[in-house]
Design a protein around this motif. Structure first.
Motif, PDB file in Angstrom:
ATOM      1  N   SER A  72      40.450  62.922 -19.055  1.00  0.00           N
ATOM      2  CA  SER A  72      41.135  61.626 -19.029  1.00  0.00           C
ATOM      3  C   SER A  72      42.451  61.739 -19.761  1.00  0.00           C
ATOM      4  CB  SER A  72      40.243  60.562 -19.677  1.00  0.00           C
ATOM      5  OG  SER A  72      39.253  60.142 -18.759  1.00  0.00           O
ATOM      6  N   ASN A  73      43.257  60.698 -19.663  1.00  0.00           N
ATOM      7  CA  ASN A  73      44.555  60.681 -20.343  1.00  0.00           C
ATOM      8  C   ASN A  73      44.317  60.795 -21.858  1.00  0.00           C
ATOM      9  OD1 ASN A  73      46.962  59.802 -21.622  1.00  0.00           O
ATOM     10  ND2 ASN A  73      47.584  58.753 -19.747  1.00  0.00           N
ATOM     11  N   PRO A  74      44.791  61.885 -22.478  1.00  0.00           N
ATOM     12  CA  PRO A  74      44.490  62.081 -23.908  1.00  0.00           C
ATOM     13  C   PRO A  74      45.043  60.956 -24.775  1.00  0.00           C
ATOM     14  CG  PRO A  74      45.387  64.085 -22.926  1.00  0.00           C
ATOM     15  CD  PRO A  74      45.570  62.988 -21.921  1.00  0.00           C
ATOM     16  N   VAL A  75      46.204  60.396 -24.397  1.00  0.00           N
ATOM     17  CA  VAL A  75      46.868  59.401 -25.254  1.00  0.00           C
ATOM     18  C   VAL A  75      46.275  58.008 -25.066  1.00  0.00           C
ATOM     19  CG1 VAL A  75      49.063  58.287 -25.804  1.00  0.00           C
ATOM     20  CG2 VAL A  75      49.009  60.727 -25.231  1.00  0.00           C
ATOM     21  N   THR A  76      46.116  57.579 -23.825  1.00  0.00           N
ATOM     22  CA  THR A  76      45.710  56.187 -23.605  1.00  0.00           C
ATOM     23  C   THR A  76      44.204  56.009 -23.433  1.00  0.00           C
ATOM     24  OG1 THR A  76      46.116  56.466 -21.248  1.00  0.00           O
ATOM     25  CG2 THR A  76      47.896  55.473 -22.555  1.00  0.00           C
ATOM     26  N   SER A  77      43.482  57.103 -23.147  1.00  0.00           N
ATOM     27  CA  SER A  77      42.031  56.950 -22.932  1.00  0.00           C
ATOM     28  C   SER A  77      41.200  57.585 -24.043  1.00  0.00           C
ATOM     29  CB  SER A  77      41.618  57.565 -21.588  1.00  0.00           C
ATOM     30  OG  SER A  77      42.197  56.849 -20.525  1.00  0.00           O
ATOM     31  N   ILE A  78      41.532  58.803 -24.452  1.00  0.00           N
ATOM     32  CA  ILE A  78      40.665  59.524 -25.404  1.00  0.00           C
ATOM     33  C   ILE A  78      41.037  59.210 -26.847  1.00  0.00           C
ATOM     34  CG2 ILE A  78      39.814  61.789 -26.119  1.00  0.00           C
ATOM     35  CD1 ILE A  78      38.876  60.852 -23.287  1.00  0.00           C
ATOM     36  N   LEU A  79      42.341  59.240 -27.157  1.00  0.00           N
ATOM     37  CA  LEU A  79      42.756  58.975 -28.543  1.00  0.00           C
ATOM     38  C   LEU A  79      42.254  57.617 -29.051  1.00  0.00           C
ATOM     39  CD1 LEU A  79      44.193  61.082 -30.180  1.00  0.00           C
ATOM     40  CD2 LEU A  79      46.310  59.775 -29.944  1.00  0.00           C
ATOM     41  N   PRO A  80      42.317  56.543 -28.248  1.00  0.00           N
ATOM     42  CA  PRO A  80      41.764  55.271 -28.738  1.00  0.00           C
ATOM     43  C   PRO A  80      40.287  55.392 -29.121  1.00  0.00           C
ATOM     44  CG  PRO A  80      43.144  54.868 -26.829  1.00  0.00           C
ATOM     45  CD  PRO A  80      43.010  56.366 -26.954  1.00  0.00           C
ATOM     46  N   ILE A  81      39.502  56.127 -28.312  1.00  0.00           N
ATOM     47  CA  ILE A  81      38.072  56.271 -28.640  1.00  0.00           C
ATOM     48  C   ILE A  81      37.926  57.043 -29.953  1.00  0.00           C
ATOM     49  CG2 ILE A  81      35.823  57.167 -27.879  1.00  0.00           C
ATOM     50  CD1 ILE A  81      36.812  56.956 -24.974  1.00  0.00           C
ATOM     51  N   LEU A  82      38.672  58.156 -30.055  1.00  0.00           N
ATOM     52  CA  LEU A  82      38.572  58.989 -31.264  1.00  0.00           C
ATOM     53  C   LEU A  82      39.073  58.244 -32.501  1.00  0.00           C
ATOM     54  CD1 LEU A  82      39.848  62.444 -29.886  1.00  0.00           C
ATOM     55  CD2 LEU A  82      37.476  61.731 -30.279  1.00  0.00           C
ATOM     56  N   SER A  83      39.938  57.242 -32.295  1.00  0.00           N
ATOM     57  CA  SER A  83      40.511  56.512 -33.425  1.00  0.00           C
ATOM     58  C   SER A  83      39.567  55.460 -34.002  1.00  0.00           C
ATOM     59  CB  SER A  83      41.811  55.807 -32.990  1.00  0.00           C
ATOM     60  OG  SER A  83      42.725  56.759 -32.523  1.00  0.00           O
ATOM     61  N   CYS A  84      38.616  55.005 -33.217  1.00  0.00           N
ATOM     62  CA  CYS A  84      37.695  53.968 -33.723  1.00  0.00           C
ATOM     63  C   CYS A  84      36.925  54.543 -34.905  1.00  0.00           C
ATOM     64  CB  CYS A  84      36.711  53.548 -32.628  1.00  0.00           C
ATOM     65  SG  CYS A  84      37.514  52.656 -31.303  1.00  0.00           S
ATOM     66  N   SER A  85      36.861  53.794 -35.996  1.00  0.00           N
ATOM     67  CA  SER A  85      36.293  54.393 -37.191  1.00  0.00           C
ATOM     68  C   SER A  85      34.813  54.690 -37.005  1.00  0.00           C
ATOM     69  CB  SER A  85      36.567  53.538 -38.424  1.00  0.00           C
ATOM     70  OG  SER A  85      36.122  52.245 -38.209  1.00  0.00           O
ATOM     71  N   GLY A  86      34.453  55.893 -37.420  1.00  0.00           N
ATOM     72  CA  GLY A  86      33.074  56.366 -37.301  1.00  0.00           C
ATOM     73  C   GLY A  86      32.908  57.429 -36.230  1.00  0.00           C
ATOM     74  N   ILE A  87      33.783  57.409 -35.215  1.00  0.00           N
ATOM     75  CA  ILE A  87      33.595  58.325 -34.074  1.00  0.00           C
ATOM     76  C   ILE A  87      33.784  59.794 -34.506  1.00  0.00           C
ATOM     77  CG2 ILE A  87      34.572  59.096 -31.858  1.00  0.00           C
ATOM     78  CD1 ILE A  87      33.106  56.561 -31.338  1.00  0.00           C
ATOM     79  N   ARG A  88      34.899  60.089 -35.184  1.00  0.00           N
ATOM     80  CA  ARG A  88      35.163  61.486 -35.563  1.00  0.00           C
ATOM     81  C   ARG A  88      34.064  62.022 -36.478  1.00  0.00           C
ATOM     82  NH1 ARG A  88      40.426  63.761 -34.694  1.00  0.00           N
ATOM     83  NH2 ARG A  88      41.726  62.263 -33.596  1.00  0.00           N
TER      84      ARG A  88
END
Ligand code: GDP
Length: 297
Positions: free
Chosen positions: A193-209
């Motif tokens: 998926s689009n790393p900037v608009t699709s994946i980065l938002p998911i990775l940015s949500c606190s707790g995910i990383r």
């Protein structure tokens, strides 16, 4: 359980392949909601809609949005009065957006609403939004900050960007169901998926990383050479200061990914990457890619 991080085109194509190899109850999908928008009384969650319609077997897989065979009667009438209406919404698609807005207004969370719609459509895969809270992706342009949908749908991406920003700051907590989907996963797959608009938002949500630490994570590149297979990922990667190719994607996922997958045709060398045909022109190719990915788990 295999858990995917998904936007609304590249990863759904891979999910089409996953369904040839895995049973739906074995699949969890954490879906980007950074492109959600309140629009004409409905709540559009474009990536959640695409993934939901895919599992319901009603997705328009020519466009990768909307419902196959949908009509646009309501949109046509609205356009007569509101020529500025820039998002075309099918009649059936619109019904789900109105249901979502209504249930959210009644106090359900986005996770609960998604579960309701999935139950209504007979879906047994676990589809969860990345967060129950709004976290909108905006782009900065000479004409001001605009919602990503304005940039991509209204302006067709034909407008120079200087930054990608998010509202509000800071990012929200991940939905508990998203964290649980990672916790229960044998393997997490970051789809192409689009790393900037699709994946980065998911990775940015606190707790995910934090939850991804210690998990086997496999990522598939959405780039072949210096071009994404489709969409604005190249321009967005550059604006974020990353190289617009697979090496930039790998850099963005640094510290998270155990195995990176590139297309056999990709001239960019990413050390340690596995190579497969990732151009999913048919569900069969997607199925083969999925089998190859699972051979590494
Ligand atoms: P969006 O939410 O509609 O932007 O969709 P995604 O973020 O899920 O997917 C967009 C990305 O999918 C683009 O960067 C494309 O390069 C990538 N993509 C689309 N089709 C394919 C494909 O068949 N193979 C690969 N490797 N990437 C693809």
């Amino acid at each position: 359980m295999i858990t995917f991080l998904s936007g609304g085109t590249g990863t759904p194509k891979l999910l089409q392949g996953a369904r040839k190899v895995l049973d739906d109850p074995e699949i969890s999908v954490i879906v980007n909601t950074g492109e959600d928008i309140r629009y004409q009384g409905g709540h559009i969650s474009p990536d959640v809609d695409t993934v939901t319609y895919l599992f319901a077997g009603i997705l328009n897989t020519t466009t990768w949005w909307g419902i196959a065979g949908d009509t646009f009667t309501t949109h046509g009438i609205i356009r007569e009065y509101l020529p500025d209406a820039f998002i075309s919404i099918g009649d059936l698609d619109r019904a789900f957006q109105i249901i979502r807005a209504d249930l959210l207004e009644k106090g359900l969370t986005l996770t609960e609403v998604t579960r309701e719609i999935c139950r209504h459509l007979g879906i047994s895969a676990n589809i969860v939004p990345m967060s129950n809270d709004r976290w909108t992706t905006l782009v900065r342009t000479a004409a001001g900050d605009m919602h990503f949908q304005e940039y991509w749908v209204r302006h067709r991406g034909n407008i120079p960007l200087t930054a990608v920003i998010h509202d509000p700051i800071p990012c929200p907590p991940a939905a508990p169901g998203a964290l649980d989907a990672i916790r229960r996963a044998e393997t997490v797959i970051i789809g192409p998926s689009n790393p900037v608009t699709s994946i980065l938002p998911i990775l940015s949500c606190s707790g995910i990383r934090e939850e991804l630490q210690g998990k086997k994570v496999i990522a598939v590149s959405p780039f072949i050479g210096d071009q994404p297979v489709s969409g604005p990922a190249g321009q967005l990667m550059e604006v974020m200061g990353y190289q617009a190719d697979s090496s930039g994607v790998m850099k963005m996922y640094e510290g998270i990914v155990d195995l990176f997958i590139q297309d056999t045709r990709d001239p960019v060398h990413v050390p340690g990457a596995a190579r497969y045909d990732t151009l999913m022109k048919t569900p069969e190719i997607a199925g083969n890619l999925m089998r190859a990915i699972l051979s590494h788990t």
